[in-house]
Design an enzyme around this catalytic site. Structure first.
Site, PDB file in Angstrom:
ATOM      1  N   ASP A 189       1.055  -1.169  -0.130  1.00  0.00           N
ATOM      2  CA  ASP A 189       0.104   0.110   0.111  1.00  0.00           C
ATOM      3  C   ASP A 189       0.915   1.434  -0.124  1.00  0.00           C
ATOM      4  O   ASP A 189       2.055   1.080   0.118  1.00  0.00           O
ATOM      5  CB  ASP A 189      -0.789  -0.088   1.216  1.00  0.00           C
ATOM      6  CG  ASP A 189      -1.832   1.094   1.462  1.00  0.00           C
ATOM      7  OD1 ASP A 189      -2.446   1.270   0.516  1.00  0.00           O
ATOM      8  OD2 ASP A 189      -1.737   1.920   2.499  1.00  0.00           O
ATOM      9  N   SER A 190       0.325   2.506  -0.075  1.00  0.00           N
ATOM     10  CA  SER A 190       1.123   3.642   0.013  1.00  0.00           C
ATOM     11  C   SER A 190       1.576   3.971   1.248  1.00  0.00           C
ATOM     12  O   SER A 190       2.229   4.728   1.533  1.00  0.00           O
ATOM     13  CB  SER A 190       0.218   4.768  -0.648  1.00  0.00           C
ATOM     14  OG  SER A 190      -1.121   4.952   0.327  1.00  0.00           O
ATOM     15  N   CYS A 211      -4.384  -1.419  -1.942  1.00  0.00           N
ATOM     16  CA  CYS A 211      -4.510  -0.365  -2.194  1.00  0.00           C
ATOM     17  C   CYS A 211      -5.555  -0.210  -3.242  1.00  0.00           C
ATOM     18  O   CYS A 211      -5.155  -0.796  -4.227  1.00  0.00           O
ATOM     19  CB  CYS A 211      -3.091  -0.053  -2.474  1.00  0.00           C
ATOM     20  SG  CYS A 211      -3.000   2.020  -3.029  1.00  0.00           S
ATOM     21  N   GLU A 219      -2.418   9.211   7.914  1.00  0.00           N
ATOM     22  CA  GLU A 219      -1.177   8.734   7.936  1.00  0.00           C
ATOM     23  C   GLU A 219      -0.521   9.550   9.185  1.00  0.00           C
ATOM     24  O   GLU A 219       0.574   9.152   9.714  1.00  0.00           O
ATOM     25  CB  GLU A 219      -0.402   9.132   6.569  1.00  0.00           C
ATOM     26  CG  GLU A 219      -0.708   8.101   5.377  1.00  0.00           C
ATOM     27  CD  GLU A 219       0.274   6.636   5.789  1.00  0.00           C
ATOM     28  OE1 GLU A 219       0.997   6.568   6.415  1.00  0.00           O
ATOM     29  OE2 GLU A 219      -0.409   5.654   5.239  1.00  0.00           O
ATOM     30  N   CYS A 248     -11.069   2.655  -0.170  1.00  0.00           N
ATOM     31  CA  CYS A 248      -9.400   3.139   0.261  1.00  0.00           C
ATOM     32  C   CYS A 248      -8.993   2.325   1.293  1.00  0.00           C
ATOM     33  O   CYS A 248      -9.937   2.487   2.434  1.00  0.00           O
ATOM     34  CB  CYS A 248      -9.334   4.656   0.324  1.00  0.00           C
ATOM     35  SG  CYS A 248      -7.624   5.070   1.020  1.00  0.00           S
ATOM     36  N   HIS A 307      -7.321   2.672   3.523  1.00  0.00           N
ATOM     37  CA  HIS A 307      -7.135   3.593   4.866  1.00  0.00           C
ATOM     38  C   HIS A 307      -8.298   3.846   5.734  1.00  0.00           C
ATOM     39  O   HIS A 307      -8.269   4.066   6.998  1.00  0.00           O
ATOM     40  CB  HIS A 307      -6.464   5.028   4.433  1.00  0.00           C
ATOM     41  CG  HIS A 307      -5.018   5.011   4.319  1.00  0.00           C
ATOM     42  ND1 HIS A 307      -4.385   4.528   3.216  1.00  0.00           N
ATOM     43  CD2 HIS A 307      -3.974   5.638   4.935  1.00  0.00           C
ATOM     44  CE1 HIS A 307      -3.039   4.697   2.886  1.00  0.00           C
ATOM     45  NE2 HIS A 307      -2.852   5.385   4.290  1.00  0.00           N
TER      46      HIS A 307
HETATM   47  N1  DGL Z   1      -4.820   3.099   0.755  1.00  0.00           N
HETATM   48  C1  DGL Z   1      -4.762   3.573  -0.560  1.00  0.00           C
HETATM   49  C2  DGL Z   1      -5.794   3.309  -1.138  1.00  0.00           C
HETATM   50  O1  DGL Z   1      -6.648   2.297  -1.101  1.00  0.00           O
HETATM   51  C3  DGL Z   1      -3.915   4.667  -0.970  1.00  0.00           C
HETATM   52  C4  DGL Z   1      -4.524   5.949  -0.690  1.00  0.00           C
HETATM   53  C5  DGL Z   1      -3.189   7.134  -0.929  1.00  0.00           C
HETATM   54  O2  DGL Z   1      -2.264   6.813  -0.923  1.00  0.00           O
HETATM   55  O3  DGL Z   1      -3.836   8.117  -1.376  1.00  0.00           O
HETATM   56  O4  DGL Z   1      -6.435   3.886  -2.112  1.00  0.00           O
END
Ligand code: DGL
Length: 269
Positions: free
Chosen positions: A10-11, A73, A154, A187, A189
């Protein structure tokens, strides 16, 4: 049987939200996780940039001898999945969007109003609408990018008033004027702010791709006879910036277990 670990990436910390579901449903499996915490967020970056990052990470995970890669992600899944599969045809690569889209199509009918929230890149890609449409046509789907959520999460700003205000900023009107009754957290997150969303909009049905992807992982590993048994591999978490928040999250998830945390960076292109 295959005791090699599953690679997740993931990011940042978002993909970690899938790990408790994996541990519960497939406790024998071990993982190598990569969070690109130095370059997060991905969702507001150009697609070409996201692709370069995703390729670097996939190459790294391959070098760790993983048996499968999970793009934990939505942004990477929406923008890079076909490319990753083309580049690495020998390894199963699982995205988070299709399993969540399938769930939405399964539980919704034409009377429902589905909301998709995600990053700019995910929402502008239209991947959810396409995938849901492949399972069931004619459903009422609305989508909305919420770019402030990931940077706040984050930073560990999750339970504060700032987060509540941000959720209301994006969702009050979106949910109210579209009569949304089913919300896809598009997402990885966003499960970290699920409680705030549920408190503000208690009648919403919520779909979480981090949870839905586990069924797909199980199906693919079972199909290929690749489930693990008594693996001695130590779960390993790499990050491009070992932020306190990243380490805290892992400590919360694996409080009673041993794991390894390590730094891994890439050349910025
Ligand atoms: N958690 C990620 C997603 O599902 C990435 C979010 C990001 O880095 O903008 O999209």
């Amino acid at each position: 049987m295959d005791n090699r670990p599953i690679g997740f990436f993931d990011s940042g910390i978002g993909g970690l939200t899938a790990i408790p579901y994996l541990a519960k449903s497939l406790p024998e499996e071990r993982i190598v996780y990569f969070g690109d915490t130095a370059r997060t967020p991905y969702g507001s970056k150009a697609v070409n940039t996201i692709r370069i990052f995703a390729m670097q990470i996939a190459e790294f995970l391959k070098s760790q001898d993983v048996k499968m890669i999970v793009t934990a992600c939505n942004t990477v899944t929406a923008t890079c999945l076909p490319l990753l599969r083309e580049k690495y045809p020998d390894i199963p690569i699982i995205g988070v969007i299709k399993p969540a889209a399938e769930k939405a199509a399964m539980i919704c009918s034409r009377e429902n109003h589905i909301g998709i929230i995600g990053t700019k890149a995910t929402i502008s890609n239209g991947a959810y609408e396409r995938e849901i449409g492949n399972f069931k046509s004619g459903l009422d789907i609305h989508s909305m990018a919420c770019p402030i959520f990931v940077p706040l999460i984050e930073e560990g700003i999750i339970t504060d008033d700032i987060m509540t205000l941000s959720v209301r900023h994006y969702l009050d009107d979106f949910i109210g004027s579209n009569h949304i009754d089913t919300l896809v957290l598009g997402c990885t997150h966003y499960p970290l702010i699920r409680k705030q969303i549920e408190t503000l909009y208690p009648s919403l049905k919520i779909i979480d791709p981090s949870q839905e992807v586990i069924g797909r992982i199980r199906a693919v590993l079972t199909e290929r006879d690749m489930l693990a048994e008594n693996s001695s591999f130590l779960n390993t978490f790499y990050a491009s910036d070992l932020s306190d928040n990243f380490i805290n999250m892992i400590n919360i998830i694996f409080k009673d277990e041993d794991f390894k945390v390590a730094f891994k960076s890439f050349d910025i292109k």
